[in-house]
Design a protein around this motif. Sequence first.
Motif, PDB file in Angstrom:
ATOM      1  N   ARG A 177      -1.664   5.826   5.129  1.00 28.61           N
ATOM      2  CA  ARG A 177      -1.090   4.829   6.041  1.00 28.61           C
ATOM      3  C   ARG A 177      -0.828   3.504   5.342  1.00 28.61           C
ATOM      4  O   ARG A 177       0.151   2.815   5.635  1.00 28.61           O
ATOM      5  N   ILE A 178      -1.684   3.147   4.394  1.00 32.91           N
ATOM      6  CA  ILE A 178      -1.545   1.864   3.702  1.00 32.91           C
ATOM      7  C   ILE A 178      -0.226   1.787   2.962  1.00 32.91           C
ATOM      8  O   ILE A 178       0.514   0.796   3.060  1.00 32.91           O
ATOM      9  N   PHE A 179       0.108   2.830   2.199  1.00 34.90           N
ATOM     10  CA  PHE A 179       1.343   2.718   1.425  1.00 34.90           C
ATOM     11  C   PHE A 179       2.579   3.094   2.227  1.00 34.90           C
ATOM     12  O   PHE A 179       3.686   2.635   1.935  1.00 34.90           O
ATOM     13  N   ILE A 180       2.416   3.883   3.281  1.00 32.67           N
ATOM     14  CA  ILE A 180       3.565   4.205   4.128  1.00 32.67           C
ATOM     15  C   ILE A 180       4.023   2.964   4.896  1.00 32.67           C
ATOM     16  O   ILE A 180       5.213   2.714   5.061  1.00 32.67           O
ATOM     17  N   ASN A 181       3.055   2.138   5.343  1.00 32.00           N
ATOM     18  CA  ASN A 181       3.382   0.932   6.105  1.00 32.00           C
ATOM     19  C   ASN A 181       4.079  -0.131   5.260  1.00 32.00           C
ATOM     20  O   ASN A 181       4.926  -0.870   5.755  1.00 32.00           O
ATOM     21  N   ASN A 182       3.702  -0.222   3.987  1.00 36.07           N
ATOM     22  CA  ASN A 182       4.277  -1.271   3.138  1.00 36.07           C
ATOM     23  C   ASN A 182       4.346  -0.777   1.689  1.00 36.07           C
ATOM     24  O   ASN A 182       3.561  -1.214   0.840  1.00 36.07           O
ATOM     25  N   PRO A 183       5.275   0.116   1.401  1.00 37.34           N
ATOM     26  CA  PRO A 183       5.314   0.749   0.074  1.00 37.34           C
ATOM     27  C   PRO A 183       5.551  -0.209  -1.084  1.00 37.34           C
ATOM     28  O   PRO A 183       4.954  -0.050  -2.148  1.00 37.34           O
ATOM     29  N   GLU A 184       6.388  -1.219  -0.903  1.00 37.28           N
ATOM     30  CA  GLU A 184       6.678  -2.147  -2.004  1.00 37.28           C
ATOM     31  C   GLU A 184       5.449  -2.972  -2.366  1.00 37.28           C
ATOM     32  O   GLU A 184       5.127  -3.143  -3.549  1.00 37.28           O
ATOM     33  N   TYR A 185       4.763  -3.484  -1.362  1.00 37.78           N
ATOM     34  CA  TYR A 185       3.557  -4.271  -1.609  1.00 37.78           C
ATOM     35  C   TYR A 185       2.475  -3.401  -2.237  1.00 37.78           C
ATOM     36  O   TYR A 185       1.782  -3.808  -3.175  1.00 37.78           O
ATOM     37  N   THR A 186       2.332  -2.176  -1.711  1.00 40.42           N
ATOM     38  CA  THR A 186       1.336  -1.255  -2.246  1.00 40.42           C
ATOM     39  C   THR A 186       1.593  -0.967  -3.712  1.00 40.42           C
ATOM     40  O   THR A 186       0.667  -0.964  -4.538  1.00 40.42           O
TER      41      THR A 186
END
Length: 297
Positions: A177-186
């Motif tokens: 969920r962490i990288f799906i919500n904000n892939p660029e920031y992750t």
Amino acid sequence: MISININAAISIFPKDGKSFKTLYERADITLQQTKKAGSGIIQFFDAAIEKEAEKLWEVFNLIKKASEEKLFTFYYQPYFYTKTLKIAGFEALVRIIDRDGKLYTPDFFIDYLENSQYLSSFENWAINEVTEKIKKWGTNISLNISGKTFSNPILIPILSEITSEIRNKLTIEITERIFINNPEYTMQILSDIKRMKNPPKIAIDDFGTGYSSMSYLRDLPIDIVKIDKSFIKDMVEDKKSLAIVETIIGLAKKLEKMTLAEGVETEKEFTILKTMDCDFVQGFLFSKPLPEKKIAV
């Protein structure tokens, strides 16, 4: 044109209470629940709402007490090399043990903790605690990091302060969920972590439960893919779950990432995973989570 959305909660005399104080309290409880559901909600009080509010209050007091009285502790569940069944490392799993010895598992309190004012101090403690155990045991230990902590700019400095000689024995676990919500920031944060000397390993927890999993495996600088236990549990009888597990392991290998199967509970599951060349296995078939005093390394 002005649009106003309000929330309203209603308690009824005498069904919901026979005094103004009781009616007010129950209407207030209901109002808090309507706000969680969004704006423009009108709802009548019912006993289920009060029961949920009582549980939240109990969890709040537990987290507050655990933070103030240092009641948090870790149980450690080992994971093993599939081929040899030698211990490859441990996963640190938080517990609260009250003064009377009662043990609370994270399913009771973790959702509240992750959204509370105590999260920052807890995860500072958690990283320090795990770091000390790595020094003591000389083995790999993985630690789950919440989405809020992962998004906090202070995470990189905290990880940077860990002695470089042991930093690569720490594994940071994040959910899909962490990288799906904000892939660029992750991607940016993970890249910053990987630029450290002897960087921590990165694992994706509960892999396969999201919606965009495969498209991110190619680019994210991760080391370990943890296959969700729901697929492991079903793969013996369900061909679709079996195909998913086989696909994840095969793709991860081609992308030079390791795989860890969670929740292994039967010999049949273990045999299948061994045949598929899964790197690590973890589950009650091998060991349940253990308190520190029962860890032998």
